[in-house]
Design a protein around this motif. Structure first.
Motif, PDB file in Angstrom:
ATOM      1  N   SER A   1      16.542 -14.425  13.838  1.00 12.86           N
ATOM      2  CA  SER A   1      17.612 -14.058  14.770  1.00 12.86           C
ATOM      3  C   SER A   1      16.902 -13.687  16.069  1.00 12.86           C
ATOM      4  O   SER A   1      16.468 -12.554  16.212  1.00 12.86           O
ATOM      5  CB  SER A   1      18.412 -12.887  14.199  1.00 12.86           C
ATOM      6  N   PHE A   2      16.707 -14.637  16.938  1.00 16.76           N
ATOM      7  CA  PHE A   2      15.876 -14.453  18.137  1.00 16.76           C
ATOM      8  C   PHE A   2      14.525 -13.867  17.732  1.00 16.76           C
ATOM      9  O   PHE A   2      14.117 -12.820  18.210  1.00 16.76           O
ATOM     10  CB  PHE A   2      16.558 -13.550  19.169  1.00 16.76           C
ATOM     11  N   GLY A   3      13.879 -14.506  16.819  1.00 13.20           N
ATOM     12  CA  GLY A   3      12.588 -14.027  16.318  1.00 13.20           C
ATOM     13  C   GLY A   3      12.655 -13.940  14.805  1.00 13.20           C
ATOM     14  O   GLY A   3      13.722 -14.129  14.199  1.00 13.20           O
ATOM     15  N   LEU A   4      11.497 -13.643  14.229  1.00 13.75           N
ATOM     16  CA  LEU A   4      11.433 -13.569  12.764  1.00 13.75           C
ATOM     17  C   LEU A   4      11.538 -12.110  12.315  1.00 13.75           C
ATOM     18  O   LEU A   4      10.855 -11.235  12.854  1.00 13.75           O
ATOM     19  CB  LEU A   4      10.097 -14.173  12.304  1.00 13.75           C
ATOM     20  N   TYR A   5      12.399 -11.876  11.346  1.00 18.63           N
ATOM     21  CA  TYR A   5      12.586 -10.517  10.828  1.00 18.63           C
ATOM     22  C   TYR A   5      12.375 -10.504   9.316  1.00 18.63           C
ATOM     23  O   TYR A   5      12.655 -11.499   8.642  1.00 18.63           O
ATOM     24  CB  TYR A   5      14.007 -10.009  11.111  1.00 18.63           C
ATOM     25  N   ALA A   6      11.908  -9.363   8.834  1.00 13.65           N
ATOM     26  CA  ALA A   6      11.775  -9.209   7.384  1.00 13.65           C
ATOM     27  C   ALA A   6      12.567  -7.983   6.952  1.00 13.65           C
ATOM     28  O   ALA A   6      12.558  -6.951   7.637  1.00 13.65           O
ATOM     29  CB  ALA A   6      10.310  -9.023   7.017  1.00 13.65           C
ATOM     30  N   VAL A   7      13.271  -8.112   5.834  1.00 18.29           N
ATOM     31  CA  VAL A   7      13.950  -6.968   5.222  1.00 18.29           C
ATOM     32  C   VAL A   7      13.151  -6.653   3.966  1.00 18.29           C
ATOM     33  O   VAL A   7      12.980  -7.520   3.109  1.00 18.29           O
ATOM     34  CB  VAL A   7      15.414  -7.308   4.879  1.00 18.29           C
ATOM     35  N   VAL A   8      12.628  -5.441   3.907  1.00 17.98           N
ATOM     36  CA  VAL A   8      11.773  -5.083   2.775  1.00 17.98           C
ATOM     37  C   VAL A   8      12.346  -3.858   2.071  1.00 17.98           C
ATOM     38  O   VAL A   8      12.493  -2.788   2.673  1.00 17.98           O
ATOM     39  CB  VAL A   8      10.330  -4.796   3.253  1.00 17.98           C
ATOM     40  N   GLU A   9      12.709  -4.081   0.811  1.00 14.43           N
ATOM     41  CA  GLU A   9      13.304  -2.984   0.031  1.00 14.43           C
ATOM     42  C   GLU A   9      12.232  -2.435  -0.917  1.00 14.43           C
ATOM     43  O   GLU A   9      11.733  -3.146  -1.786  1.00 14.43           O
ATOM     44  CB  GLU A   9      14.477  -3.568  -0.753  1.00 14.43           C
ATOM     45  N   PHE A  10      11.873  -1.195  -0.692  1.00 11.98           N
ATOM     46  CA  PHE A  10      10.894  -0.555  -1.571  1.00 11.98           C
ATOM     47  C   PHE A  10      11.599  -0.049  -2.835  1.00 11.98           C
ATOM     48  O   PHE A  10      12.818   0.143  -2.843  1.00 11.98           O
ATOM     49  CB  PHE A  10      10.241   0.635  -0.865  1.00 11.98           C
TER      50      PHE A  10
ATOM     51  N   GLN B   1       0.842  -1.212   0.000  1.00  6.69           N
ATOM     52  CA  GLN B   1       0.000   0.000   0.000  1.00  6.69           C
ATOM     53  C   GLN B   1       0.873   1.256   0.000  1.00  6.69           C
ATOM     54  O   GLN B   1       0.449   2.326  -0.391  1.00  6.69           O
ATOM     55  CB  GLN B   1      -0.863   0.058   1.268  1.00  6.69           C
ATOM     56  N   HIS B   2       2.092   1.092   0.502  1.00  6.73           N
ATOM     57  CA  HIS B   2       2.987   2.258   0.600  1.00  6.73           C
ATOM     58  C   HIS B   2       3.879   2.406  -0.624  1.00  6.73           C
ATOM     59  O   HIS B   2       4.696   3.322  -0.684  1.00  6.73           O
ATOM     60  CB  HIS B   2       3.830   2.151   1.877  1.00  6.73           C
ATOM     61  N   GLY B   3       3.735   1.487  -1.544  1.00  4.40           N
ATOM     62  CA  GLY B   3       4.518   1.588  -2.779  1.00  4.40           C
ATOM     63  C   GLY B   3       5.059   0.239  -3.175  1.00  4.40           C
ATOM     64  O   GLY B   3       5.084  -0.700  -2.358  1.00  4.40           O
ATOM     65  N   PRO B   4       5.510   0.108  -4.426  1.00  2.00           N
ATOM     66  CA  PRO B   4       6.008  -1.191  -4.882  1.00  2.00           C
ATOM     67  C   PRO B   4       7.277  -1.637  -4.150  1.00  2.00           C
ATOM     68  O   PRO B   4       8.108  -0.819  -3.767  1.00  2.00           O
ATOM     69  CB  PRO B   4       6.295  -0.955  -6.370  1.00  2.00           C
TER      70      PRO B   4
END
Ligand code: CTP
Ligand code: MG
Length: 556
Positions: A87-96, A75-78
């Motif tokens: 790494s002690f939990g789930l992380y997401a790296v999101v590159e717009f 919603q904030h852009g492609p």
């Protein structure tokens, strides 16, 4: 490891990159066998930095639907790229695709109100996703593919090496398993970019750049993240904008020396990281070191970070190493194997001390490759002669000029195999006259040692410095002994190599087994002549087989 998938394609990034690569590969030839054009170090840095600036890091609940997550963020852009990791939990790296999307996302996030703890409202690009209705997400949980940032276990590595077809294949396999992945590199640049946001609270327009093994192409998965807080650009940005008679005057505070300025800057940044840095823990200010630094752990990425400033020469040596790594495909394969070999035998350590460092080992490999006939790598002085006006670089009075366009350096005509180079490396340094000679990659030949440290490796730019000053005699001796034994093991191996299907360690796998190296020597001690005599004989035989060995064997 692969990116999980591309959500939307971004014109001007991925496709354009592929096209550019294709076009330039037709026009330029580099490397002894790899003909793909190589990007300049500064181009890589610029591109990665720009990507990192339009990227966010999100701590996700364990139960999450990837599809809904991406739909929400789009919603904030492609989105041009994303991946998950644990790494002690789930992380997401999101590159717009665009930087504006980050601001748009920031605008709809809020600072949580907590009952037992108080929040410091520092606006960052590190988010924590809390779901209103977590149960609605469960169905897809198992399908989230996580990228792996850990090196292979020694058992897995040993298996892979045993099944390799040749020693050359083993070295290339090791490189493939240990080198930084695309995702790991992205996460390193992102971490620097997040720290830059924080440092910018004090020094607007500053830059935090990664250097050392994260960028010099010799980093192994799990290596530390060296960061350089660059304040030099600040003044330059303003001068370029100034026109006419009106000059902006800044109020600056003067301190007695550059070192004190560095200490003061790092001191406040250290405090800032400690108090306000999301995910920064264990902050240590090590301000009295020769090169003052702030060490901390970036919990979310899992990186151990060393932040320095006023350390521009180190950035230049990272660039030089990057060039050497890209010039010939054998360089990185050999360096990675030597680094793993040294680690397996506790010649290197993650704790600072009198051990040899990975940086020193890399210099030794480069030097060795400069000494081959014909040389596999050019000397730094030669790279300087190829430099043009734009490459000129003087830092604090030190001439750090060398050609930066890799595509203009002629590939080596040397065709030695990795197997032979590995064996020769151990023979070369097993017999090197460390007692009188210094290793010097600028000239590519041994020099008389200017001081009495057991191991002398000249810093390529600050030539009065020894990069291995910390190494003591016993650590050097351990290196020499192991190098000799490894050379011997490899020469024995030629005679009776087990078949790959027998699952017996051989070649490189044999060298990486600490127990095997010491037990080979123990068994031999029992069976044969005294060790001193055995090693002497061994050396004689190695020397007589080595055509270009003209160094002093008593050199330790
Ligand atoms: N450096 C230097 N002189 C030294 C030590 C380090 O110039 N005596 C510079 C080098 O550019 C080096 C960087 O600082 O690459 C980072 O140092 P370090 O983290 O010790 O080495 P890395 O090359 O990053 O290797 P590692 O994977 O062990 O971290
Ligand atoms: Mg490092």
């Amino acid at each position: 490891l692969r990116p999980t998938h591309r959500l939307l394609s971004c014109p001007g990034t991925v496709a354009a990159d592929a096209k550019r690569e294709e076009q330039s590969s037709r026009s330029v030839e580099t490397g002894s066998e790899d003909r793909t054009p190589k990007k300049k170090f500064s181009e890589v840095q610029k591109e990665r930095r720009e990507q990192a600036q339009r990227t966010v890091l999100i701590h996700c609940p364990n139960k999450i639907s990837e599809k809904k997550f991406l739909k929400y963020l789009s919603q904030h852009g492609p989105i041009s790229h994303h991946f998950f990791y644990e790494s002690f939990g789930l992380y997401a790296v999101v590159e717009f695709c665009q930087k504006e999307s980050v601001t748009s996302l920031q605008n709809v996030t809020r600072t949580p109100s907590m009952e037992t703890e108080a929040a410091i409202p520092f606006k960052s690009r590190f988010f924590n996703l809390k779901l209103k209705n977590p149960s609605s997400q469960t169905s897809e949980k198992s399908s989230i593919p996580c990228s792996n940032h850990s090196p292979p276990s020694s058992k897995k590595l040993s298996e892979l090496l045993c099944y390799a077809e040749s020693v050359d294949d083993q070295l290339n396999t090791l490189l493939k398993e240990f080198q930084l992945t695309e995702e790991d590199i992205k996460l390193r640049y992102l971490t620097c970019s997040l720290i830059e946001d924080l440092a910018a609270a004090y020094f607007q327009d500053c830059t935090v750049r990664p250097f050392g093994s994260s960028v010099n192409s010799f980093g192994k998965l799990g290596c530390d993240l060296d960061m350089f807080l660059d304040l030099d650009e600040i003044g330059k940005l303003n001068t370029s904008k100034t026109s006419g008679n009106f000059l902006m005057e800044f109020q600056v505070k003067n301190v007695p020396s550059e070192r004190i300025a560095t200490q003061k800057i790092l001191s406040v940044i250290g405090e800032c990281l400690d108090h306000f840095g999301p995910g920064c823990v264990g902050v240590q200010k090590i301000l009295n070191a020769r090169c003052p630094l702030v060490r901390f752990s970036h919990q979310a990425s899992g990186f151990q970070c060393d932040l320095t400033t006023n350390n521009r020469i180190a950035l230049k040596s990272s660039e030089l190493l990057y060039m050497y790594g890209a010039l010939d495909s054998r360089v990185r394969a050999l360096v990675f194997s030597i680094r793993c070999w040294a680690r397996a035998h506790s010649l290197t350590s993650s704790i600072p001390g009198s051990w040899i460092t990975n940086f020193s080992l890399t210099m030794m490999v480069i030097f060795f490759l400069q000494r081959r006939s014909p040389p596999i790598l050019p000397t730094l002085d030669y790279l300087k002669t190829l430099a043009d006006a734009e490459d000129k670089c003087i830092i604090e009075g030190h001439n750090c000029t060398f050609i930066r366009d890799l595509n203009r350096i002629k590939p080596s005509g040397n065709t030695e195999t990795l197997e032979s180079l590995l064996k020769e490396f151990f023979e070369y340094f097993g017999n090197f006259a460390f007692n009188k000679n210094s290793i010097n990659i600028r000239q590519g030949r041994e020099q008389n040692k200017p001081e009495c440290s057991p191991l002398h490796i000249q810093n390529p730019f600050e030539t009065s410095l020894n990069i291995s000053k910390n190494v003591n005699q016993s650590q050097l001796q351990k290196f020499v002994d192991l190098a000799r034994e490894s050379a011997w093991i490899l020469s024995q191996e030629d005679k009776d190599r087990p078949s790959p299907s027998s699952n017996q360690p051989w070649g490189l796998a044999m060298l990486l087994q600490p127990s095997v190296v010491s037990s080979v020597s123990l068994a031999k001690k029992k069976r044969r002549k005294p060790a001193s005599e055995r090693i002497k004989n061994l050396l004689e035989s190695i020397k007589s087989h080595s055509p270009e060995n003209d160094t002093d064997t008593n050199g330790k």
